[in-house]
Design a protein around this motif. Structure first.
Motif, PDB file in Angstrom:
ATOM      1  N   SER A 124      19.999  18.450  51.764  1.00  0.00           N
ATOM      2  CA  SER A 124      18.925  18.184  50.348  1.00  0.00           C
ATOM      3  C   SER A 124      18.415  19.661  50.723  1.00  0.00           C
ATOM      4  O   SER A 124      17.348  19.812  51.525  1.00  0.00           O
ATOM      5  CB  SER A 124      18.435  16.878  51.527  1.00  0.00           C
ATOM      6  N   ASP A 125      18.619  20.085  49.159  1.00  0.00           N
ATOM      7  CA  ASP A 125      18.108  20.948  49.877  1.00  0.00           C
ATOM      8  C   ASP A 125      16.789  20.778  47.883  1.00  0.00           C
ATOM      9  O   ASP A 125      16.959  21.174  47.142  1.00  0.00           O
ATOM     10  CB  ASP A 125      19.042  21.955  48.355  1.00  0.00           C
ATOM     11  N   ARG A 126      15.799  21.241  48.906  1.00  0.00           N
ATOM     12  CA  ARG A 126      14.261  20.721  48.192  1.00  0.00           C
ATOM     13  C   ARG A 126      13.613  22.382  48.157  1.00  0.00           C
ATOM     14  O   ARG A 126      12.143  21.996  48.179  1.00  0.00           O
ATOM     15  CB  ARG A 126      13.913  19.928  49.164  1.00  0.00           C
ATOM     16  N   ASP A 127      13.530  23.545  48.922  1.00  0.00           N
ATOM     17  CA  ASP A 127      13.293  24.420  48.637  1.00  0.00           C
ATOM     18  C   ASP A 127      12.826  24.885  47.754  1.00  0.00           C
ATOM     19  O   ASP A 127      13.731  23.942  45.989  1.00  0.00           O
ATOM     20  CB  ASP A 127      14.188  25.159  49.931  1.00  0.00           C
ATOM     21  N   ILE A 128      12.111  25.953  47.133  1.00  0.00           N
ATOM     22  CA  ILE A 128      11.843  26.722  45.728  1.00  0.00           C
ATOM     23  C   ILE A 128      12.965  27.700  45.385  1.00  0.00           C
ATOM     24  O   ILE A 128      12.810  28.512  44.655  1.00  0.00           O
ATOM     25  CB  ILE A 128      10.234  26.419  45.866  1.00  0.00           C
ATOM     26  N   SER A 129      13.326  28.156  46.119  1.00  0.00           N
ATOM     27  CA  SER A 129      14.385  29.385  46.327  1.00  0.00           C
ATOM     28  C   SER A 129      16.122  28.820  45.652  1.00  0.00           C
ATOM     29  O   SER A 129      16.269  28.002  45.439  1.00  0.00           O
ATOM     30  CB  SER A 129      15.142  29.635  47.809  1.00  0.00           C
ATOM     31  N   ASN A 130      16.324  29.783  44.510  1.00  0.00           N
ATOM     32  CA  ASN A 130      17.748  29.619  43.937  1.00  0.00           C
ATOM     33  C   ASN A 130      18.475  29.158  45.136  1.00  0.00           C
ATOM     34  O   ASN A 130      19.924  28.516  44.558  1.00  0.00           O
ATOM     35  CB  ASN A 130      17.901  30.390  43.427  1.00  0.00           C
ATOM     36  N   THR A 131      17.994  29.935  46.072  1.00  0.00           N
ATOM     37  CA  THR A 131      19.534  29.520  47.231  1.00  0.00           C
ATOM     38  C   THR A 131      19.466  28.056  48.241  1.00  0.00           C
ATOM     39  O   THR A 131      18.321  28.037  48.422  1.00  0.00           O
ATOM     40  CB  THR A 131      19.834  30.952  48.579  1.00  0.00           C
ATOM     41  N   ASN A 132      20.232  27.738  48.739  1.00  0.00           N
ATOM     42  CA  ASN A 132      20.020  26.830  49.832  1.00  0.00           C
ATOM     43  C   ASN A 132      19.588  27.208  51.052  1.00  0.00           C
ATOM     44  O   ASN A 132      20.194  27.822  51.715  1.00  0.00           O
ATOM     45  CB  ASN A 132      21.117  26.135  49.918  1.00  0.00           C
ATOM     46  N   CYS A 133      18.686  27.633  51.436  1.00  0.00           N
ATOM     47  CA  CYS A 133      17.479  28.123  52.417  1.00  0.00           C
ATOM     48  C   CYS A 133      18.227  27.649  53.952  1.00  0.00           C
ATOM     49  O   CYS A 133      18.017  27.957  54.649  1.00  0.00           O
ATOM     50  CB  CYS A 133      16.175  27.731  52.594  1.00  0.00           C
TER      51      CYS A 133
HETATM   52 CA   LIG Z   1      16.818  25.674  46.939  1.00  0.00          CA
END
Ligand SMILES: [Ca+2]
Length: 593
Positions: A528-537
């Motif tokens: 569940s990628d909810r960060d604001i990065s382009n990657t999946n932190c």
């Molecule tokens: Ca992300």
């Protein structure tokens, strides 16, 4: 030489047969001398030795003759023989000394040869020196001649200057004379006119004639003088003009040359000034750069350590990704094998319980009532449980609690030791024994053991902190054993629908406010990628957390490499080896309630 020595030996052996031992000794000595002589036979200084040997031979001959003559007289025979032998021994020793001298002379000749070589070199050097000296003398003479010529030229210049001054004086005198003559001439003319007009009847014709003659004489004299003077003045003027023109042209030339030189010098000076200025600027720039470099060295070192840490994290991540890919390939292979082995398309049969004849409605109702009673009792028990560790009066340990509106009891780890006590431990990392690379649902319910490594669960965190009356304390220990603390007066986690959003405020401690970077962020897990990065932190760091872009702090990442907290005061990453997160209700909310 050799033949001569052999003869000497033969004679000696013939004459002194009775003193054979002495003679043998002498023979040996002579042989040794012969050897020495043969070694030195080529030396030119052996001539004297040869002569002495000849003399010796002659003396031996004489002795032999004397012996033959006195054969009859045997009385003094032995005495004479002894004397002869002594003499010979003396002669031989002298001969040996001479041979030694000859050898020494030979050595001396070698030294002399060297000296001669050195002398010849010295002679050559002397020749060179005299040549140089001659050159120097010639140069000196030329210098003297040049000095004389210079003095002569200076004298000539002085003479020319004097002549010029004389000519100028002469010219001035001539001009004065000319002006005086003109004045006199005009006076005379006036006088003549006066006499001619005013004395017509005075003394008659004699005086008038005399005056006329005088007048004519004066006129002739002055006219002649005037012409001569005019000619001289004209000539002087011409000469002066020529000289002045020449001087002026020379002065102009010199002036131009001087102006050119001055211009060049000025330009060079300007260039030097520019160069000096540039040098000063460069020095200043270099100093500034050095200062900046000095200032930026610690930052660079921190950046390097940060990059090294990130590199290690990346390397670890890559290895894990590869491992995961291997696992996925294995799973796909297994799946493919399973699909191929499925031969019978028969659907699975579902078995439904059949109705029992004895299972009537009244029994069901009774059971429902019992269940309701049990549920009420359960709710009462749950409600009576403490909501958090603040309500526990016992020591640190595990307690069954019902945090907030969760409605289900939880076994919580209470910390009563850390001041002021009443802390609920919600997270712990100790040794990496628990896998924190979990899915969203696992992070929601929590995992691990409260006695070891664990995550309490986002749902429990939400219920513990939902009334915004909780504070957070983060305890860290880095890989070097140093302890760090970060406390937040306010800490809350929103509900699942809001993605368990983080809220922190009121930081204090020695570990820097690293959570501020991720404040107000939703929780992310690997699925569940909810960060604001382009990657999946969460996938990158192998653990669920409140990531932003991605992190300044992460206590759920992969053990060792994923556990970090950014120390902003030193601009360094703290490599965390041990961590605990504790939540506690604040006294602020107790007062409000
Ligand atoms: Ca992300």
């Amino acid at each position: 030489m050799m033949l001569m020595c052999v003869i000497v030996v033969t004679l000696l052996s013939g004459v002194f047969c009775e003193d054979t031992e002495t003679v043998r000794t002498l023979k040996e000595q002579v042989s040794a001398l012969l050897e020495d002589v043969s070694l030195l036979s080529k030396n030119s200084e052996l001539t004297a030795l040869r002569e002495e040997l000849t003399a010796l031979r002659q003396e031996v001959e004489e002795l032999r003759r004397g012996n033959r003559a006195a054969t009859s007289s045997t009385g003094n025979q032995q005495k004479n023989d002894h004397l002869t032998v002594q003499w010979l021994a003396t002669a031989v020793s002298e001969l040996r000394g001479e041979v030694t001298e000859v050898a020494a002379a030979h050595n001396t000749s070698v030294e002399l040869q060297r000296r001669e070589e050195i002398n010849s070199e010295l002679v050559l050097l002397r020749g060179d020196m005299s040549s140089v000296r001659r050159d120097l003398e010639e140069l000196h003479v030329a210098q003297e001649k040049g000095a004389v010529a210079l003095a002569q030229a200076q004298q000539d210049v002085m003479a020319v200057r004097s002549q010029t001054q004389n000519v100028a004086g002469l010219c001035a005198d001539t001009l004065t004379q000319f002006q005086n003559a003109q004045t006199e001439w005009s006076i005379a003319l006036k006088a003549l006119k006066k006499y001619g007009r005013e004395d017509p009847a005075y003394e008659g014709g004699r005086k008038r004639r005399h005056q006329r003659g005088l007048c004519a004489q004066l006129a002739e004299t002055f006219c002649g003088d005037q012409a001569h003077l005019g000619h001289r003045v004209h000539r002087l003027e011409k000469q002066m003009k020529q000289e002045v023109v020449a001087r002026v042209s020379a002065l102009e030339l010199a002036s131009r040359s001087a102006a050119k030189t001055v211009f060049n010098m000025t330009r060079k000076l300007a260039g030097l000034d520019k160069l000096h200025h540039s040098m000063l600027q460069m020095l200043e720039s270099v100093e500034t750069l050095e200062n900046e470099l000095d200032r930026s060295v610690p930052d660079l070192q921190r950046e390097i350590s940060k990059m090294e840490f990130n590199m290690a994290q990346l390397t670890s991540s890559i290895a894990l990704v590869r491992e995961e890919q291997g696992k996925q390939r294995s799973s796909l292979k297994a799946l493919g094998a399973g699909v191929s082995h499925r031969s019978s398309p028969d659907p699975p049969k579902t078995v439904f319980p059949e109705a029992n004849d004895n299972f009537n409605i009244s029994t069901i109702w009774k059971l429902v009532q019992e269940l309701s009673v049990m549920q009420t009792q359960y709710q009462q028990i749950v409600t009576s449980l403490p909501q958090d560790c603040g309500a526990v009066r016992g020591p640190s340990g595990l307690y069954l609690m019902s945090p907030g509106s969760l409605g289900t009891p939880l076994l919580l780890s209470c910390d009563q030791t850390t001041a002021p006590g009443g802390w609920v431990v919600v997270q712990r990392r100790v040794d990496g024994s628990e896998d924190f690379d979990r899915k969203w649902s696992e992070y929601a319910t929590g995992f691990g053991s409260p006695s070891g490594e664990f995550w309490l669960g986002n749902e429990a965190l939400h219920h513990l902190t939902a009334d915004n009356c909780s504070s957070l304390r983060v305890d860290l220990r880095d890989i070097y054993g140093k302890n760090w603390v970060a406390e937040y007066d306010e800490f809350s986690v929103s509900g699942a629908t809001d993605g368990y959003r983080l809220h922190v405020a009121g930081y204090r401690g020695n570990a820097s406010d690293a959570l501020e970077y991720q404040n107000r962020m939703q929780f992310s897990a690997v699925d569940s990628d909810r960060d604001i990065s382009n990657t999946n932190c969460a996938a990158n760091y192998e653990g669920g957390w409140w990531f932003s872009h991605c992190q300044h702090a992460n206590l759920n990442g992969r053990y060792n490499l994923g556990l970090t907290w950014f120390d902003a005061s030193k601009n360094e990453w703290i490599a965390v080896a041990w961590s605990e997160m504790r939540v506690r209700r604040t006294s602020r909310c107790d007062k409000l309630s």
